[in-house]
Write a protein that holds these residues in place. Structure first.
Motif, PDB file in Angstrom:
ATOM      1  N   ILE A  47       0.841  -1.191   0.000  1.00 58.26           N
ATOM      2  CA  ILE A  47       0.000   0.000   0.000  1.00 58.26           C
ATOM      3  C   ILE A  47       0.882   1.249   0.000  1.00 58.26           C
ATOM      4  N   PRO A  48       0.684   2.157  -0.948  1.00 61.51           N
ATOM      5  CA  PRO A  48       1.492   3.379  -0.949  1.00 61.51           C
ATOM      6  C   PRO A  48       1.345   4.171   0.352  1.00 61.51           C
ATOM      7  N   ARG A  49       2.467   4.627   0.866  1.00 63.81           N
ATOM      8  CA  ARG A  49       2.503   5.494   2.045  1.00 63.81           C
ATOM      9  C   ARG A  49       2.539   6.948   1.607  1.00 63.81           C
ATOM     10  N   LYS A  50       3.162   7.188   0.455  1.00 61.12           N
ATOM     11  CA  LYS A  50       3.263   8.531  -0.118  1.00 61.12           C
ATOM     12  C   LYS A  50       3.057   8.428  -1.629  1.00 61.12           C
ATOM     13  N   GLY A  51       2.507   9.470  -2.222  1.00 55.14           N
ATOM     14  CA  GLY A  51       2.339   9.490  -3.677  1.00 55.14           C
ATOM     15  C   GLY A  51       0.950   9.078  -4.106  1.00 55.14           C
ATOM     16  N   THR A  52       0.873   8.226  -5.113  1.00 55.44           N
ATOM     17  CA  THR A  52      -0.407   7.770  -5.663  1.00 55.44           C
ATOM     18  C   THR A  52      -1.012   6.742  -4.711  1.00 55.44           C
ATOM     19  N   LEU A  53      -1.915   7.174  -3.852  1.00 48.40           N
ATOM     20  CA  LEU A  53      -2.396   6.355  -2.740  1.00 48.40           C
ATOM     21  C   LEU A  53      -3.270   5.169  -3.143  1.00 48.40           C
ATOM     22  N   GLY A  54      -3.810   5.169  -4.326  1.00 50.37           N
ATOM     23  CA  GLY A  54      -4.653   4.058  -4.749  1.00 50.37           C
ATOM     24  C   GLY A  54      -3.906   2.991  -5.529  1.00 50.37           C
ATOM     25  N   ASN A  55      -2.604   3.120  -5.663  1.00 51.01           N
ATOM     26  CA  ASN A  55      -1.797   2.224  -6.493  1.00 51.01           C
ATOM     27  C   ASN A  55      -1.307   1.025  -5.668  1.00 51.01           C
ATOM     28  N   LEU A  56      -2.213   0.093  -5.395  1.00 54.96           N
ATOM     29  CA  LEU A  56      -1.895  -1.086  -4.590  1.00 54.96           C
ATOM     30  C   LEU A  56      -1.287  -2.185  -5.443  1.00 54.96           C
ATOM     31  N   PHE A  57      -0.492  -3.037  -4.784  1.00 58.27           N
ATOM     32  CA  PHE A  57       0.109  -4.208  -5.439  1.00 58.27           C
ATOM     33  C   PHE A  57      -0.129  -5.420  -4.568  1.00 58.27           C
ATOM     34  N   PHE A  58      -0.149  -6.599  -5.201  1.00 56.25           N
ATOM     35  CA  PHE A  58      -0.209  -7.857  -4.458  1.00 56.25           C
ATOM     36  C   PHE A  58       1.062  -8.626  -4.774  1.00 56.25           C
ATOM     37  N   ALA A  59       1.779  -9.013  -3.733  1.00 56.53           N
ATOM     38  CA  ALA A  59       3.004  -9.798  -3.899  1.00 56.53           C
ATOM     39  C   ALA A  59       2.769 -11.169  -3.271  1.00 56.53           C
ATOM     40  N   ASP A  60       2.962 -12.220  -4.064  1.00 54.19           N
ATOM     41  CA  ASP A  60       2.810 -13.564  -3.521  1.00 54.19           C
ATOM     42  C   ASP A  60       4.103 -14.369  -3.614  1.00 54.19           C
ATOM     43  N   GLU A  61       5.207 -13.657  -3.764  1.00 58.01           N
ATOM     44  CA  GLU A  61       6.531 -14.259  -3.704  1.00 58.01           C
ATOM     45  C   GLU A  61       7.446 -13.264  -3.000  1.00 58.01           C
ATOM     46  N   PRO A  62       8.647 -13.671  -2.600  1.00 54.04           N
ATOM     47  CA  PRO A  62       9.523 -12.774  -1.836  1.00 54.04           C
ATOM     48  C   PRO A  62       9.689 -11.420  -2.510  1.00 54.04           C
ATOM     49  N   PHE A  63       9.759 -10.354  -1.685  1.00 49.70           N
ATOM     50  CA  PHE A  63       9.848  -8.990  -2.208  1.00 49.70           C
ATOM     51  C   PHE A  63      10.566  -8.102  -1.198  1.00 49.70           C
ATOM     52  N   TRP A  64      10.874  -6.894  -1.640  1.00 55.98           N
ATOM     53  CA  TRP A  64      11.368  -5.803  -0.805  1.00 55.98           C
ATOM     54  C   TRP A  64      10.511  -4.593  -1.135  1.00 55.98           C
ATOM     55  N   THR A  65      10.225  -3.736  -0.161  1.00 52.59           N
ATOM     56  CA  THR A  65       9.527  -2.488  -0.448  1.00 52.59           C
ATOM     57  C   THR A  65      10.351  -1.324   0.076  1.00 52.59           C
ATOM     58  N   VAL A  66      10.293  -0.215  -0.643  1.00 50.93           N
ATOM     59  CA  VAL A  66      10.993   0.999  -0.214  1.00 50.93           C
ATOM     60  C   VAL A  66      10.150   1.709   0.841  1.00 50.93           C
ATOM     61  N   ASP A  67      10.699   2.773   1.401  1.00 49.77           N
ATOM     62  CA  ASP A  67      10.037   3.428   2.518  1.00 49.77           C
ATOM     63  C   ASP A  67       8.822   4.272   2.137  1.00 49.77           C
ATOM     64  N   THR A  68       8.504   4.381   0.869  1.00 49.85           N
ATOM     65  CA  THR A  68       7.280   5.085   0.473  1.00 49.85           C
ATOM     66  C   THR A  68       6.100   4.125   0.318  1.00 49.85           C
ATOM     67  N   LEU A  69       6.318   2.872   0.713  1.00 48.03           N
ATOM     68  CA  LEU A  69       5.295   1.835   0.546  1.00 48.03           C
ATOM     69  C   LEU A  69       5.182   1.016   1.821  1.00 48.03           C
ATOM     70  N   PHE A  70       3.937   0.796   2.273  1.00 47.97           N
ATOM     71  CA  PHE A  70       3.685  -0.132   3.377  1.00 47.97           C
ATOM     72  C   PHE A  70       3.578  -1.541   2.811  1.00 47.97           C
ATOM     73  N   TRP A  71       3.859  -2.534   3.627  1.00 48.09           N
ATOM     74  CA  TRP A  71       3.543  -3.919   3.288  1.00 48.09           C
ATOM     75  C   TRP A  71       2.749  -4.506   4.449  1.00 48.09           C
ATOM     76  N   THR A  72       2.053  -5.609   4.208  1.00 51.82           N
ATOM     77  CA  THR A  72       1.160  -6.168   5.223  1.00 51.82           C
ATOM     78  C   THR A  72       1.572  -7.579   5.618  1.00 51.82           C
ATOM     79  N   ASP A  73       1.566  -7.811   6.913  1.00 53.88           N
ATOM     80  CA  ASP A  73       1.741  -9.153   7.488  1.00 53.88           C
ATOM     81  C   ASP A  73       0.321  -9.625   7.771  1.00 53.88           C
ATOM     82  N   ILE A  74      -0.202 -10.463   6.881  1.00 50.49           N
ATOM     83  CA  ILE A  74      -1.623 -10.841   6.880  1.00 50.49           C
ATOM     84  C   ILE A  74      -1.866 -12.086   7.723  1.00 50.49           C
ATOM     85  N   ASP A  75      -2.907 -12.053   8.535  1.00 46.58           N
ATOM     86  CA  ASP A  75      -3.331 -13.224   9.300  1.00 46.58           C
ATOM     87  C   ASP A  75      -4.149 -14.113   8.359  1.00 46.58           C
ATOM     88  N   ALA A  76      -3.463 -15.056   7.713  1.00 48.79           N
ATOM     89  CA  ALA A  76      -4.102 -15.908   6.701  1.00 48.79           C
ATOM     90  C   ALA A  76      -5.105 -16.885   7.307  1.00 48.79           C
TER      91      ALA A  76
END
Length: 149
Positions: A47-76
């Motif tokens: 989820i974008p933290r700064k910038g285009t706030l509606g520009n979400l991504f789904f990652a289902d393999e290993p990734f890194w995110t920069v500090d302008t993006l949140f990532w989620t630890d999901i309770d599956a």
């Protein structure tokens, strides 16, 4: 149910000191580069933290995110990760902007976002239908590119 009840919102980190590799590094505009180390290796909504706030991504393999993006630890155990992605895509996250010059979100604001959470089996059915539609859209977009060329 609130987003904060089904996942933890985490902050991205600086990637500049990482070596090149095969792990995608996501910024608020998409994949920026590939590195040799993953920040997280489970399914996550980015989820974008700064910038285009509606520009979400789904990652289902290993990734890194920069500090302008949140990532989620999901309770599956509570939510199908891809269902959460589709649910968040329906939200007007830009309306939650707390920034002045640059559009911004905070973890505190995101934690309060209401999520519709039907039974697990229904979540899986929704994901199956929407994945099929996404695949058809991707195929049509690819075909349109070929036709334009």
């Amino acid at each position: 149910m609130k987003l904060g009840d089904i996942c933890k919102i985490k902050y991205g980190k600086d990637h500049k000191k990482l070596n090149d590799g095969s792990i995608p590094v996501y910024g608020s505009g998409g994949v920026m580069r590939h590195v040799d180390k993953a920040l997280w290796d489970k399914p996550s909504v980015l989820i974008p933290r700064k910038g285009t706030l509606g520009n979400l991504f789904f990652a289902d393999e290993p990734f890194w995110t920069v500090d302008t993006l949140f990532w989620t630890d999901i309770d599956a155990a509570q939510v199908v990760p891809k269902y959460l992605f589709y649910q968040l895509k329906t939200k007007d996250l830009a309306s939650l902007n707390v920034g002045t010059a640059v559009p911004s979100l905070t973890a505190e604001v995101l934690n309060e976002v209401q999520i519709d959470l039907p039974p697990f089996e229904e979540q899986e059915q929704v994901v199956e239908v929407l994945n099929t539609l996404d695949a058809k859209i991707a195929t049509s977009t690819k075909l349109n590119g070929y036709l334009a060329a």
